[in-house]
Each structure stands twice: as structure tokens, then as C-alpha cells.
Design a protein around this motif. Structure first.
Motif, PDB file in Angstrom:
ATOM      1  N   LYS A  11       1.176   3.237   2.138  1.00 68.03           N
ATOM      2  CA  LYS A  11       1.373   3.785   3.895  1.00 68.03           C
ATOM      3  C   LYS A  11       2.846   2.498   3.898  1.00 68.03           C
ATOM      4  O   LYS A  11       3.684   3.494   4.133  1.00 68.03           O
ATOM      5  CB  LYS A  11       0.372   3.403   4.983  1.00 68.03           C
ATOM      6  CG  LYS A  11       0.739   3.276   6.212  1.00 68.03           C
ATOM      7  CD  LYS A  11      -0.234   3.028   6.972  1.00 68.03           C
ATOM      8  CE  LYS A  11       0.332   3.324   8.037  1.00 68.03           C
ATOM      9  NZ  LYS A  11      -0.725   3.421   9.607  1.00 68.03           N
ATOM     10  N   VAL A  70       2.792  11.500   9.542  1.00 67.70           N
ATOM     11  CA  VAL A  70       1.811  11.793   8.989  1.00 67.70           C
ATOM     12  C   VAL A  70       1.068  13.011   8.572  1.00 67.70           C
ATOM     13  O   VAL A  70       0.463  13.590   9.482  1.00 67.70           O
ATOM     14  CB  VAL A  70       0.626  10.294   9.230  1.00 67.70           C
ATOM     15  CG1 VAL A  70      -0.844  10.303   8.057  1.00 67.70           C
ATOM     16  CG2 VAL A  70       1.768   8.980   9.428  1.00 67.70           C
ATOM     17  N   TYR A 120      -0.394   8.516  -0.372  1.00 74.38           N
ATOM     18  CA  TYR A 120       0.330   8.752   1.245  1.00 74.38           C
ATOM     19  C   TYR A 120       1.638  10.059   1.983  1.00 74.38           C
ATOM     20  O   TYR A 120       1.893  10.159   0.594  1.00 74.38           O
ATOM     21  CB  TYR A 120       0.452   6.907   1.644  1.00 74.38           C
ATOM     22  CG  TYR A 120       0.413   7.064   3.271  1.00 74.38           C
ATOM     23  CD1 TYR A 120      -0.300   6.882   4.551  1.00 74.38           C
ATOM     24  CD2 TYR A 120       2.073   7.318   4.580  1.00 74.38           C
ATOM     25  CE1 TYR A 120      -0.149   6.795   5.689  1.00 74.38           C
ATOM     26  CE2 TYR A 120       1.783   7.456   5.450  1.00 74.38           C
ATOM     27  CZ  TYR A 120       0.616   6.516   5.969  1.00 74.38           C
ATOM     28  OH  TYR A 120       0.616   6.348   7.192  1.00 74.38           O
ATOM     29  N   GLU A 155      -3.382  11.501   3.648  1.00 80.35           N
ATOM     30  CA  GLU A 155      -3.626   9.982   2.932  1.00 80.35           C
ATOM     31  C   GLU A 155      -4.848   9.971   2.139  1.00 80.35           C
ATOM     32  O   GLU A 155      -6.306  10.933   3.047  1.00 80.35           O
ATOM     33  CB  GLU A 155      -3.752   8.902   3.871  1.00 80.35           C
ATOM     34  CG  GLU A 155      -4.371   8.989   4.678  1.00 80.35           C
ATOM     35  CD  GLU A 155      -4.478   7.508   6.104  1.00 80.35           C
ATOM     36  OE1 GLU A 155      -5.087   7.193   7.560  1.00 80.35           O
ATOM     37  OE2 GLU A 155      -3.964   6.724   5.051  1.00 80.35           O
ATOM     38  N   MET A 159       3.951  11.970   3.853  1.00 82.86           N
ATOM     39  CA  MET A 159       5.007  12.240   5.255  1.00 82.86           C
ATOM     40  C   MET A 159       5.622  13.457   5.252  1.00 82.86           C
ATOM     41  O   MET A 159       5.886  13.469   4.354  1.00 82.86           O
ATOM     42  CB  MET A 159       5.080  10.718   5.200  1.00 82.86           C
ATOM     43  CG  MET A 159       4.649   9.482   5.308  1.00 82.86           C
ATOM     44  SD  MET A 159       5.644   7.737   6.080  1.00 82.86           S
ATOM     45  CE  MET A 159       6.111   8.510   7.752  1.00 82.86           C
ATOM     46  N   SER A 214       0.832  -1.447   0.339  1.00 80.36           N
ATOM     47  CA  SER A 214       0.474  -0.027   0.113  1.00 80.36           C
ATOM     48  C   SER A 214       0.563   1.168   0.004  1.00 80.36           C
ATOM     49  O   SER A 214       2.357   1.355   0.075  1.00 80.36           O
ATOM     50  CB  SER A 214      -1.016   0.109   1.038  1.00 80.36           C
ATOM     51  OG  SER A 214      -0.459   0.273   2.156  1.00 80.36           O
TER      52      SER A 214
END
Length: 225
Positions: free
Chosen positions: A103, A125, A138, A128, A140, A101
Motif C-alpha cells: 500500500k 483502491v 495492492y 488488496e 490502484m 508495505s
């Protein structure tokens, strides 16, 4: 992010712990300084679009097996002693990997940062959700107070915005890094600054590459408006 729909995620203080040339990405590097512009790059059978902020120039581009990589640095920086760099990557057929994924992919990037500065690492984070073309993303922010992964092995602090997108075939990442003098503690990200930088690389789009598509691949950006 402008033109993009996301679900907000919480910010955390810290985290624990490649094909033939015929299928390779087509080079899009040009010499000289990049103006602010949107770029649509054909990468392993898909089109990947993002914006380039003003003031960045081409540094390096290569396709190595299933991996595509393109880097840009500030026009005022040298290739070996840069202060800001944008890295675009593509991993062929990664979207077909079961259990992967955006993430998990982003966490793998974050882990490489953490391994280079275990005592001064921070990560959080930001966002998302889905980009306008319906693909998962996603985002970060990760950082090292001190690491020595530089050309000269000189110590530096580094903070990076990491955006990972799952295409229909491939995975993509856009990383915007900034280096500064080293510090002993984990860096504290300026969320307003990095939020502006996230907007500066938007919109991020993934489109199918059709046989009739040719540069500048405006069908991708026009169909996503």
C-alpha cells in the motif's frame, strides 16, 4: 483477478496528498510484437511472473543498480508517442525495508502522478490481498486529467492501473497506462475496462529462483497451479 485471492477494498474518489551486474535482472527482451503469453522473469534472485496481453511489443529494458525496469507499448504505437504502455519494475531487497508495505509503495507511485497534475488528479483502491503464491498485493487506479510528462512535453490525459507485489526479497510493480486527449478535470475510470485489464495481466506470481532453474522457468508457473 483470475487465479488470485483478494480481499475487496473500497473505491475512493480522490487521494491526498538500487546492486552489481552479477545480481542484476537477466534480460528477457525479444524483438517484435508480443503475443498473449505469460512471462517469467528472473529479477534479483526471484522469479516474477505475469501475463502480457496480445498486441504489445518490447520498448525498453534496463537494470540500474537496485532497480529493474521493463516497458512494453502497443505494436501500433511509436516509442515516443504511445497510447498504451505496460511498465514492470523490480526494486531489490525492498521487502526487507521495515515499515514498507504494498500500500505504501503504491501510494508513492500515486503521489508522483498527483504531483504532475495536482488540480486534475484522481485515484482509488481496487483490490488488496494475496496472490496465489501467498505474497501481498495492492492494486490502484490513478489518473491525471492533464499533465505534460511526455517526450515532446505535449499535454495529455493519463490513467493507470498500478499493481504492487511484495516478494520475499524484492518489491514489484506492474503499471498499465493509457493516454488520451487532455481534459481539465480529473478522469473518471471505466472500472469494467480496467477490471478486464487487471485480469489480462494475471496470474501474477513470485517464486524463489533455485540454482537449477533455467528459462523459461516453468517450475514457477507449474508449482502455482
Amino acid at each position: 483477478m483470475t487465479h488470485t485471492t483478494f480481499k475487496r477494498a473500497c473505491v475512493i474518489a480522490a487521494m491526498a496528498g538500487q546492486g552489481s551486474l552479477a545480481n542484476a535482472a537477466d534480460p528477457i527482451i525479444v524483438s517484435g510484437e508480443f503475443p498473449a503469453a505469460q512471462v517469467v522473469a528472473p529479477i534479483f534472485g526471484e522469479l516474477f511472473a505475469h501475463s502480457i496481453p496480445a498486441g504489445f511489443r518490447a520498448q525498453h529494458e534496463q537494470t540500474n543498480g537496485h532497480a529493474y525496469l521493463r516497458t512494453m507499448v502497443l505494436a501500433t504505437d511509436t516509442d515516443t508517442a504511445w497510447t498504451q504502455r505496460i511498465v514492470v519494475s523490480g526494486t531489490q531487497d525492498a521487502a526487507k525495508v521495515s515499515g514498507l508495505s504494498p500500500k505504501i509503495f503504491a501510494m508513492q507511485i500515486a503521489k508522483s502522478f498527483q504531483q504532475s497534475c495536482p488540480s486534475s488528479f484522481a485515484g482509488g483502491v481496487v483490490l488488496e490481498g494475496k496472490i496465489k503464491t501467498g505474497h501481498n498485493i495492492y492494486v490502484m487506479i490513478v489518473g491525471c486529467g492533464t499533465h505534460t510528462l511526455t517526450t515532446t512535453k505535449a499535454a495529455t490525459s493519463e490513467t493507470a492501473l498500478v499493481a504492487v507485489v511484495q516478494g520475499d526479497r524484492n518489491y514489484y510493480s506492474v503499471q498499465w497506462s493509457e493516454r488520451s486527449p487532455p481534459v481539465a478535470t480529473a478522469p473518471v475510470a471505466d472500472t469494467a475496462r480496467w477490471g478486464s485489464r487487471l485480469s489480462a495481466i494475471a496470474p501474477i506470481l513470485v517464486c524463489e529462483r533455485k540454482p537449477e532453474d533455467v528459462a523459461p522457468f516453468s517450475s514457477c508457473t507449474q508449482s502455482s497451479k
